[in-house]
Design an enzyme around this catalytic site. Structure first.
Site, PDB file in Angstrom:
ATOM      1  N   HIS A 121     -19.448   0.161   9.440  1.00 28.37           N
ATOM      2  CA  HIS A 121     -20.551   1.032   9.017  1.00 28.37           C
ATOM      3  C   HIS A 121     -21.853   0.322   8.759  1.00 28.37           C
ATOM      4  O   HIS A 121     -22.852   0.966   8.429  1.00 28.37           O
ATOM      5  CB  HIS A 121     -20.173   1.788   7.740  1.00 28.37           C
ATOM      6  N   LYS A 134     -28.661  16.506  10.237  1.00 26.23           N
ATOM      7  CA  LYS A 134     -28.732  17.767   9.478  1.00 26.23           C
ATOM      8  C   LYS A 134     -30.130  18.373   9.591  1.00 26.23           C
ATOM      9  O   LYS A 134     -30.281  19.580   9.771  1.00 26.23           O
ATOM     10  CB  LYS A 134     -28.387  17.526   8.008  1.00 26.23           C
ATOM     11  N   LYS A 169     -34.384   1.575   3.966  1.00 26.06           N
ATOM     12  CA  LYS A 169     -34.712   2.953   4.374  1.00 26.06           C
ATOM     13  C   LYS A 169     -36.216   3.228   4.252  1.00 26.06           C
ATOM     14  O   LYS A 169     -36.721   4.225   4.756  1.00 26.06           O
ATOM     15  CB  LYS A 169     -33.897   3.956   3.553  1.00 26.06           C
ATOM     16  N   THR A 185     -26.845  10.287   9.044  1.00 28.14           N
ATOM     17  CA  THR A 185     -26.350  11.633   9.344  1.00 28.14           C
ATOM     18  C   THR A 185     -27.337  12.670   8.818  1.00 28.14           C
ATOM     19  O   THR A 185     -27.363  13.798   9.316  1.00 28.14           O
ATOM     20  CB  THR A 185     -24.961  11.876   8.720  1.00 28.14           C
ATOM     21  N   LYS A 220     -32.352  10.750   0.866  1.00 29.59           N
ATOM     22  CA  LYS A 220     -31.285   9.804   1.193  1.00 29.59           C
ATOM     23  C   LYS A 220     -31.225   8.817   0.047  1.00 29.59           C
ATOM     24  O   LYS A 220     -32.109   8.818  -0.810  1.00 29.59           O
ATOM     25  CB  LYS A 220     -31.565   9.073   2.513  1.00 29.59           C
ATOM     26  N   ARG A 221     -30.178   7.965   0.003  1.00 31.84           N
ATOM     27  CA  ARG A 221     -30.155   6.941  -1.035  1.00 31.84           C
ATOM     28  C   ARG A 221     -31.448   6.134  -0.977  1.00 31.84           C
ATOM     29  O   ARG A 221     -32.026   5.939   0.095  1.00 31.84           O
ATOM     30  CB  ARG A 221     -28.947   6.008  -0.842  1.00 31.84           C
TER      31      ARG A 221
HETATM   32  C1  LIG Z   1     -26.074  13.500   4.546  1.00 31.85           C
HETATM   33  C2  LIG Z   1     -26.128  12.922   3.197  1.00 31.85           C
HETATM   34  C3  LIG Z   1     -26.421  11.565   3.022  1.00 31.85           C
HETATM   35  C4  LIG Z   1     -26.724  10.646   4.178  1.00 31.85           C
HETATM   36  O1  LIG Z   1     -28.101  10.705   4.442  1.00 31.85           O
HETATM   37  P1  LIG Z   1     -28.824   9.613   5.374  1.00 31.85           P
HETATM   38  O2  LIG Z   1     -30.192  10.198   5.535  1.00 31.85           O
HETATM   39  O3  LIG Z   1     -28.078   9.584   6.646  1.00 31.85           O
HETATM   40  O4  LIG Z   1     -28.819   8.346   4.636  1.00 31.85           O
HETATM   41  C5  LIG Z   1     -26.475  11.063   1.747  1.00 31.85           C
HETATM   42  N1  LIG Z   1     -26.240  11.844   0.671  1.00 31.85           N
HETATM   43  C6  LIG Z   1     -25.972  13.162   0.793  1.00 31.85           C
HETATM   44  C7  LIG Z   1     -25.744  13.973  -0.443  1.00 31.85           C
HETATM   45  C8  LIG Z   1     -25.893  13.743   2.054  1.00 31.85           C
HETATM   46  O5  LIG Z   1     -25.586  15.031   2.150  1.00 31.85           O
END
Ligand SMILES: *Cc1c(COP(=O)(O)O)cnc(C)c1O
Length: 845
Positions: free
Chosen positions: A373, A676, A570, A672, A564-565
């Site tokens: 990952h 979305k 990032k 991911t 995101k985190r």
């Molecule tokens: C989808 C999701 C992530 C991953 O987000 P990235 O933008 O891919 O880092 C992290 N936390 C939550 C709650 C999510 O639903």
């Protein structure tokens, strides 16, 4: 059917209260559960009581499917996927189960008729936040897709008593609050006390001779714990398959403490319970960063040992021999967190089941497959030999033995290549000695995969380069995906309804069908309906922003979102540099026309990650200045949405116009969140990183805002000696921003607050913000221009959704099933509840 039942005329058949799906039955079942489970009359019931009553009503319907599923799998010799993951970021179950059971509308009607509100009941659920971010959420999407595709699967993980912390923002800083998700009880889990297993720790090993005269090794542990499984049914979409997510809780092992109890130390024996339960008490809140704490290794070994013992029990119960274990099961390692399973399966087979080493090794290597990952060095797991050997002495011996045999083989293939041996070794001997978990996972698996095309290539050329040379077929790619049930149907019901009204609902199970929307991009009625849905979603988010932060935002402004985190790679702070750029332009020219933007951020910082916490303070501080400056009124707003989790994310993705996916090229394995957003009709501004590359390929270059350095550029720049200061001197607007941050413009005159961030950017800038700054700002200007043409923007938005079929987690799971696991669907037939209970008999556990 019993004779009596068949004798009933059809019209007289009464729906069973626990399985019926009609509105009347659902209403009656809920009233029943309020009374018999919550023990309340309606006149004293709270929202939470009604949520519980509804949850149990849904759970009853799940159980019918779950038992039918287990019956279809049991003894039928079906091949199963075991998804081993230290994290499952499930999100709330209720809404998703209503969607997948296909009873959302009837339940909504029943609830409304009762004078209640379904959204409010759904909002009562405390989500199981048993993960940090993308990796844990991926495991949850995969469990849902496995069930929807009717693939036999078990998810194995840890039942953390406290999941990822809740985040509050105080004075602009993150404050962590314990996540007490279990405090009102969890209606979705079923305790399976008779499937508990024992897990040993510490102690030493010794040789002994069997009665047959064989030399064997015995592990004499220091202490043992009991692993108790809690099962959660994971239902597929409009199928009868409800697979099991089995999460382990640690408890004291009474049998092991029996001696102490016998010696009269009753208090001590009971006290051991508290200590034992600490093991599964709390999730480590670090994303993409290891801490190397002993308790973490204990957690990893604990859940993996429980799971493998469980798998062996199932296999033997079916009357099979352990030599065929890998034919029954394939175990997917979600990153290296469960990699100690390679050594544990060897120990179970060799020490506890007396299998010869070579046979055991073949079984083991054919059982595991490993998903990598990350390439970030700070996220590559390694355990100091001392710590590892103290906790798992037998496993360390086994790892040495595996390593010896493996390196002998390498030596034959690459004679006298010490560099190769050092790189491939399971032990890092460059300084203090460590066990390298990625190497253990790679040697012990029949397949290794990265999570996006670019990432998988980088795995081959960097972290696992030597493994790739050794086994050129072993590393493959499976691009991540997300489930459209949660991330479209449930999160964006209006868009789902609009889509279904045009192309039918086949897309929910076959996301490629969204392609049919392409034919509608010139249909003005459809385009304006599309715009109206987006506006409604933005209005809904604007209301939440007001409720959560007190900030008023304009739903007609462009919603530019990065959730995101929080992590330096990032680059949330690059986004901030752009915001300040716009702010400075408006200050210099207050009457300038500009596409109004609302910047929304959300995400948690690891509690010990100082720079990430300072980035949150930076966002909120810039917001404080910008949001209160009359010069920019109506054109710029900056919002930090607190407590980003699955529940709070669901209204966010559907409300975005622009999705920020701006990591330094080569650092985000897949992402991911990017999927979305795009599925929900947001356009992406992004780098060529992770799955962004494939999203851009899918939606078309002209429907994606690309900027920035490529992986090759990044490598070249670093090779030649990157000097961020050069960029500071080159761009006056950048220089101005950095100086503003240093001089306290955004910190009420405090010149020290952002010093660590500024110094990091000027003197190190490991993630190349300054090098990418200008390209980013120019690209953002193109975004604004494009947004000004609403018709064209809408067209691009529709094309983004229409072309996202590939990014359904159904496609990912099909890839795994076909290319890696070799598993096939096993459809499940529903059984009448009455028939299932026709005769009673007593079985031993
Ligand atoms: C989808 C999701 C992530 C991953 O987000 P990235 O933008 O891919 O880092 C992290 N936390 C939550 C709650 C999510 O639903």
């Amino acid at each position: 059917m019993t004779a009596q039942n068949t004798a009933l005329p059809n019209t007289m058949q009464v729906e069973d209260d626990r399985t019926g799906l009609s509105i009347g039955t659902l209403r009656r079942a809920m009233a029943d559960n309020l009374f018999y489970i919550q023990g309340k009359y309606p006149d004293i019931a709270t929202q939470n009581d009604y949520y519980m009553a509804l949850a149990y009503t849904v759970r009853d319907r799940l159980l019918q499917r779950w038992l039918a599923t287990r019956e279809a799998y049991d003894g039928a010799g079906v091949r199963m996927v075991c998804y081993l993951s230290a994290e499952f970021l499930l999100g709330p179950h209720l809404g998703n189960n209503l969607v997948n059971l296909n009873i959302y509308q009837p339940v909504e009607k029943a609830i409304t008729e009762s004078g209640l509100n379904l959204d409010q009941l759904i909002a009562q659920e405390e989500e199981p936040g048993l993960g940090n971010g993308g990796l844990g959420r991926l495991a949850a999407c995969y469990m849902e897709s496995l069930a929807s595709l009717e693939i036999p699967a078990i998810g194995y993980g840890i039942r953390y008593e406290f999941g990822i912390f809740d985040q509050e923002i105080c004075d602009g800083w993150q404050v962590e609050i314990t996540d007490k998700w279990l405090q009102y009880g969890n209606p979705w889990e079923i305790l399976q006390a008779d499937s508990a297993v024992e897990v040993k720790f510490g102690g030493y090993t010794e040789f002994y001779t069997t009665e047959q005269g064989e030399q064997r090794v015995r592990w004499v542990p220091n202490y043992a714990l009991k692993g108790v499984p809690y099962d959660t049914p994971i239902l597929g979409y409009r199928v009868n398959t409800a697979n099991t997510l089995r999460l382990w809780k640690a408890e004291a092992s009474e049998s092991f403490n029996f001696q102490r109890f016998n010696q009269g130390d009753y208090y001590g024996a009971v006290n051991a319970k508290t200590t034992a339960e600490n093991l599964t008490k709390v999730l480590y809140p670090n994303d993409e960063q290891i801490q190397g704490k002993e308790l973490r290794l204990q957690q990893q070994y604990f859940f993996v040992s429980c799971s493998l013992q469980d798998m062996i029990r199932i296999h033997l119960a079916e009357g099979n021999r352990l030599e065929t274990f890998h034919e029954k099961f394939t175990a997917q390692l979600n990153d290296t967190h469960p990699a100690v399973g390679v050594a544990e399966l060897m120990r179970l087979l060799v020490d506890e089941h007396a299998m010869p080493w070579d046979t055991a090794w073949q079984v083991t290597q054919k059982t595991f497959a490993y998903t990598n990952h990350t390439l970030l060095p700070e996220a590559l797991e390694k355990w100091p030999i001392g710590l590892f050997g103290r906790l798992l002495p037998r496993h360390l011996e086994i790892i040495y033995e595996i390593n010896q045999r493996f390196l002998d083989q390498v030596q034959q293939q690459f004679p006298d290549d010490d560099g190769k041996l050092a790189a491939l070794s399971l032990i890092d001997e460059s300084g203090e000695r460590y066990v390298r978990m990625a190497n253990l996972a790679s040697v012990g698996s029949y397949s290794i995969n990265g999570v996006a095309a670019l990432h998988s290539e980088l795995v081959k050329s960097t972290v696992l380069k030597d493994f790739h040379q050794l086994w050129p077929q072993k590393i493959t790619n499976v691009t991540n995906g997300v489930t459209p049930r949660r991330w479209l149907v449930l999160s964006n019901p209006q868009l789902a309804e609009l889509i279904t009204s045009k192309i039918g609902n086949g897309w929910v199970q076959d996301l490629d069908q969204l392609k049919q929307l392409e034919a509608l991009v010139n249909d003005s009625g459809f385009c304006s309906a599309w715009q109206q849905v987006k506006l409604a979603n933005k209005q809904r988010l604007a209301q939440r922003i007001l409720d959560f932060t007190g900030i008023e935002v304009d739903p007609t402004s462009m919603f530019d979102i990065q959730v995101k985190r929080i992590h330096e790679y990032k680059r949330q702070h690059l986004n901030v540099l752009h915001i300040i750029t716009l702010y400075n332009r408006l200050k210099a020219n207050p009457t300038q026309t500009m596409v109004p933007r609302t910047f929304v951020f959300g995400g948690k910082a690891a509690p010990g990650y100082f720079m990430a916490k300072l980035m949150i303070k930076l966002i909120t501080s810039v917001g404080e200045v910008v949001n209160h400056d009359p010069d920019v009124a109506g054109r710029l707003k900056v919002v930090f949405l607190p407590d980003y989790n699955v529940t709070n994310s669901q209204p966010v993705y559907p409300a975005a116009d622009l999705s920020e996916q701006i990591s330094t090229a080569g650092k985000e394995a897949s992402g991911t969140g990017n999927m979305k957003f795009s599925m929900n009709g947001a356009l992406t501004i992004g780098t060529l990183d992770g799955a962004n590359v494939e999203i851009r390929d899918a939606v078309g270059d002209e429907n994606f805002f690309l900027f920035g350095l490529t992986v090759e550029d990044v490598m070249a720049l670093k090779d030649q000696g990157y000097q961020p200061k050069k960029y500071y001197h080159r761009h006056s607007s950048l220089q101005n921003i950095i100086d503003q941050l240093s001089s306290g413009v955004f910190s009420q005159g405090d010149q020290n607050l952002f010093r660590p961030l500024v110094d990091n950017l000027l003197y190190q800038d490991p993630y190349l913000l300054l090098a990418d700054y200008q390209a980013y700002v120019e690209c953002q200007d193109r975004v604004s221009q494009a947004y000004a043409d609403a018709t064209h923007w809408t067209r691009m938005s529709i094309l983004n959704s229409a072309r996202m079929g590939k990014f359904s987690s159904d496609r990912s799971i099909r890839d795994y099933a076909k290319n890696i696991w070799q598993v096939k669907p096993v459809p499940v037939k529903l059984k009448e509840y009455i028939q299932a209970n026709a005769g009673l008999q007593v079985n031993t556990p």
